[in-house]
Every structure is written in C-alpha cells, then in structure tokens.
Design an enzyme around this catalytic site. Structure first.
Site, PDB file in Angstrom:
ATOM      1  N   ASN A 209       0.847  -1.191   0.000  1.00  0.00           N
ATOM      2  CA  ASN A 209       0.000   0.000   0.000  1.00  0.00           C
ATOM      3  C   ASN A 209       0.886   1.245   0.000  1.00  0.00           C
ATOM      4  O   ASN A 209       2.105   1.143  -0.056  1.00  0.00           O
ATOM      5  CB  ASN A 209      -0.955  -0.013   1.203  1.00  0.00           C
ATOM      6  CG  ASN A 209      -0.214  -0.159   2.512  1.00  0.00           C
ATOM      7  OD1 ASN A 209       0.563   0.710   2.902  1.00  0.00           O
ATOM      8  ND2 ASN A 209      -0.446  -1.273   3.208  1.00  0.00           N
ATOM      9  N   ASP A 278      -4.390  -6.329   4.525  1.00  0.00           N
ATOM     10  CA  ASP A 278      -5.536  -7.123   4.995  1.00  0.00           C
ATOM     11  C   ASP A 278      -5.564  -8.507   4.355  1.00  0.00           C
ATOM     12  O   ASP A 278      -6.146  -9.437   4.921  1.00  0.00           O
ATOM     13  CB  ASP A 278      -6.847  -6.394   4.677  1.00  0.00           C
ATOM     14  CG  ASP A 278      -6.990  -5.099   5.468  1.00  0.00           C
ATOM     15  OD1 ASP A 278      -6.600  -5.089   6.649  1.00  0.00           O
ATOM     16  OD2 ASP A 278      -7.480  -4.113   4.908  1.00  0.00           O
ATOM     17  N   PHE A 322      -4.442   3.313  14.671  1.00  0.00           N
ATOM     18  CA  PHE A 322      -4.674   4.376  13.701  1.00  0.00           C
ATOM     19  C   PHE A 322      -5.708   3.903  12.690  1.00  0.00           C
ATOM     20  O   PHE A 322      -5.760   2.710  12.353  1.00  0.00           O
ATOM     21  CB  PHE A 322      -3.383   4.749  12.982  1.00  0.00           C
ATOM     22  CG  PHE A 322      -2.565   5.789  13.697  1.00  0.00           C
ATOM     23  CD1 PHE A 322      -2.398   7.048  13.159  1.00  0.00           C
ATOM     24  CD2 PHE A 322      -1.970   5.507  14.919  1.00  0.00           C
ATOM     25  CE1 PHE A 322      -1.657   8.018  13.823  1.00  0.00           C
ATOM     26  CE2 PHE A 322      -1.220   6.459  15.595  1.00  0.00           C
ATOM     27  CZ  PHE A 322      -1.063   7.725  15.043  1.00  0.00           C
ATOM     28  N   LYS A 340     -11.901  -3.572  18.164  1.00  0.00           N
ATOM     29  CA  LYS A 340     -10.525  -3.998  18.382  1.00  0.00           C
ATOM     30  C   LYS A 340     -10.111  -3.948  19.856  1.00  0.00           C
ATOM     31  O   LYS A 340      -8.984  -4.308  20.193  1.00  0.00           O
ATOM     32  CB  LYS A 340      -9.560  -3.121  17.563  1.00  0.00           C
ATOM     33  CG  LYS A 340      -9.889  -3.042  16.063  1.00  0.00           C
ATOM     34  CD  LYS A 340      -9.741  -4.387  15.369  1.00  0.00           C
ATOM     35  CE  LYS A 340     -10.113  -4.305  13.900  1.00  0.00           C
ATOM     36  NZ  LYS A 340      -9.102  -3.673  13.069  1.00  0.00           N
TER      37      LYS A 340
END
Length: 401
Positions: A209, A278, A322, A340
C-alpha cells in the site's frame, strides 16, 4: 523552571546576535546554566565579554584555546550539555553542519554532540528560500535536528518575510516546555509499528500500500524524546531511524505480528500506525509468474488482524490504533475502537490534501473510551506526534488519579 539544566548556546555571525544576548539572560533568569560558543563572525557583532557577563561562564571562541588542560574543550562542552541551541543559525553554519564540516569551535562541538540540537535560523528571506539552504535544512531534519522556525517580520536588510530570529522569550518558553515534558515517558516502554507490509506473490512481485511510515517514525521519535525505551517495528520504508530508537525491520504482516508479540508483554504503550495488508496470496509462486494471454486470478486469504489480536491479549498496556479512512471517519473510528478493544483510535481522512500517506503534515481526531474525542489541527507530523503523546499520557494519568 530550568534549575540544574545545562544549555549550550552556539552563536554564529549575523545581526541577530544581539537577540542571543537576551536569550542567555532569559535562560539564566529561568535557572539554567548557560555556556556560550561564538564563531569568529559572531564576535564582529558582539564581544565575548558581553556573553561572559550575562552567563557568568567562560565564553569559547577557539578550538585550540583550551581553558582547562585536563579536558578537550569541544568534547567536554558537547558532553556537558543537556540541550544545544544554535541561535542565530546562519546559512553558513547550517550548511557546514549538514555536510559534516567541523572547521571551528562551534561546528566541531556540534559534530561531537549527543544531546538534542535545536537550530533557530536567521537570515535574509531570499537566503532562507535558496534551494541549497532548503536542501541543508532537510538534511539536518532527517538527521534528527529540531528547528525553531523564524518569525516573519522586518529584517535588518530591509526585506519583510521569513528570516527573523525567533524572539528570546518564545525560545525560552519552548525550552521550558521541552524540559517539562522530557521525562513524561521515563521508565516506560513504547512499541510502535510503522510503514506498509509486503505480501509476496512470487520472487519479484508483492501486494502493498501507499504508507510512507512518516507518522509512525514521528511517533517513535516523540516517544524517545519523552524518555521512553522505544521499539520501532517497521515495514519497508527508506526513512532514517529517530535518535534513541531501536528499529526492527520486517516485511510481511506475519513478520510484524511476531515482532510485536515478542515485546508486547513488557510494553506500556503499543502504537499501531502501520498500514498492515488485509490480504495475502493464498499460494506464493516459487518462480516468477509469466505473462499469459487473457486475465489472471490470484486467490487471496485474510492476514491476521494484529490490532484485534493485541486487543484480546492486552492486560495493562495502553493500545493505540490508527484508522486511515476516506469517508465516514468518525463512524468507522468509533466502530474500530470497540471492535478492536483499543484504548484510543487516531483517525484521519487520507483523501484530504496534506494529510495522506506521503505528506509531512497530518490532521487527526482521537477517539477514546467514555466517548472521549479530541481533534487536532493540521500540523507537521513530528509536532503532532509529540502532542498526541502528551495528550494520551495526561489522559492516562487522570484515569490513575
């Protein structure tokens, strides 16, 4: 406020030298012990005796003038200082330091220093905007040197613009704030993840990414500045390691998980800034995949959700995640906070100009337990990182009290 703090002031030649005299006075009045080194050019504007009277210490001007034969003066001064300030910082001294040149008392001392170095530039507006000066400033920034940006105002040369030395009162306040916050994370261990991960497809290709790692490296640098033992677990980026930080280089999401878990139990703060992939290819080809006619399909599988796994394992750690979003930032950040089991989610809209992966600035909103929410204005990532740690540590102290 600065009692027992040792500040070394390096004065280079420019009309703003007179402000350096006032700076010595302000720092001394605040309780600091100040020693001064002057370049030959600086002595053309103000005599060393002036600084000697204001600081009540010897003033150093010559590398070969050893005032104490039991030590080497420039090494001794470099070791003595808790903080070194170069004010005014001329284009000349900035250029020398950026290129590792030590040809006088100031530059040799700066090259021998391990204490933090701050430079307060002061020069003509066109000099400040010159490509060579910009390159040197960028190099010093990458070397970990902090800058006190000059104010805009009337310059001695008659121009109006960026170039004036910051006022002594403002510099003194910055020094006070630095030492107030310096030990905020003393005795704490901070683990930061940064950058992208790479998931291999074959020996020459991978999925990744756009993460630059800049925010994570800024967070690691801020934690180290505030006294923490700092572990930076970094994906593949080409950024310098911040001073006082131990970097562990990783590549894949699996590598990053293992590195984080190795330090998780002993960590006080874990900051997950990394943009972890991911998905990864279900099968990795041993040889380069050749082009073929028509389309091609690569079957993907989920990688481990590192933040979620840490949230399930955490005991007393403060877990900070983040969230890089492009829409509904608040909604997704709050969902992520709960899902999370994090203590804080720091969210930003990466589609906003100057707030994306490659930028040097960022604008974020912090979400925490008990519906806590605080927005931060756009600012350089190094400055933002410091403010984020200050806010979070203050918040955690309020929970403990």
């Amino acid at each position: 406020m600065l009692e027992n703090r040792k500040i070394l002031l390096c004065v280079s030649g420019g009309i703003a030298v007179y402000k350096a005299v006032a700076l010595v006075s302000k720092l001394s009045q605040a309780g600091a012990s100040v020693k001064v080194i002057m370049t030959e050019s600086a002595q053309q504007f103000v005599q060393p005796l002036t600084f000697q009277v204001m600081s009540r210490n010897d003033v150093y001007t010559d590398t070969f003038d050893e005032k104490d034969s039991s030590v080497i003066a420039h090494i001794d001064l470099a070791d003595w200082a808790d903080l070194i300030i170069v004010a005014p910082g001329t284009a000349n001294v900035i250029g020398k330091l950026a290129n590792g040149i030590g040809d006088d008392m100031v530059t040799t001392t700066l090259l021998a220093a391990t204490a933090p170095i701050w430079i307060a530039p002061a020069m003509n507006v066109h000099m400040y905007d010159h490509a060579a000066v910009k390159r040197n400033l960028q190099q010093l920034h990458e070397d970990g040197i902090r800058f006190i940006e000059p104010s805009e105002g009337f310059l001695a040369c008659g121009y109006v613009g960026k170039g004036r030395l910051e006022e002594p009162e403002k510099i003194t306040e910055l020094v006070k704030d630095y030492f107030t916050r310096e030990h905020k994370l003393s005795g704490k261990k901070v683990v930061v993840t940064a950058g992208p991960t790479r998931e291999r497809i074959d020996p020459v290709r991978f999925l990744t990414n756009f993460s630059s790692g800049k925010m994570g490296y800024a967070m690691a640098g801020a934690a180290a500045e505030m006294g923490a033992e700092t572990i930076l677990i970094s994906g593949p980026v080409s950024l310098p390691v911040p001073s006082g930080v131990t970097r562990i280089q990783v590549e894949s999401a699996e590598d990053m998980l293992k590195a984080v878990e190795a330090h998780f139990d002993t960590a006080n703060y874990v900051v997950k800034t990394a943009a972890v992939a991911d998905y990864r290819p279900k099968a990795i080809a041993n040889q380069k995949m050749k082009k073929q006619e028509g389309g091609s399909t690569i079957e993907l599988e989920r990688t481990v959700d590192i933040l979620k796994q840490l949230g399930q394992q955490k005991k007393n750690q403060v877990l900070i995640g983040f969230a890089a979003e492009t829409n509904d930032v608040s909604k997704y950040a709050k969902e992520k906070l709960t899902r999370k089991n994090a203590d804080y989610i720091i969210a930003n809209d990466v589609s906003e100009a100057q707030a994306g992966f490659e930028s040097d600035t960022n604008r974020v909103t912090v979400f925490g337990k008990n519906d806590f929410e605080q927005a931060f204005d756009m600012m350089p990532k190094q400055q933002l990182a410091r403010q984020l740690f200050e806010m979070i540590t203050d918040k955690e102290e309020s929970y403990d009290s």
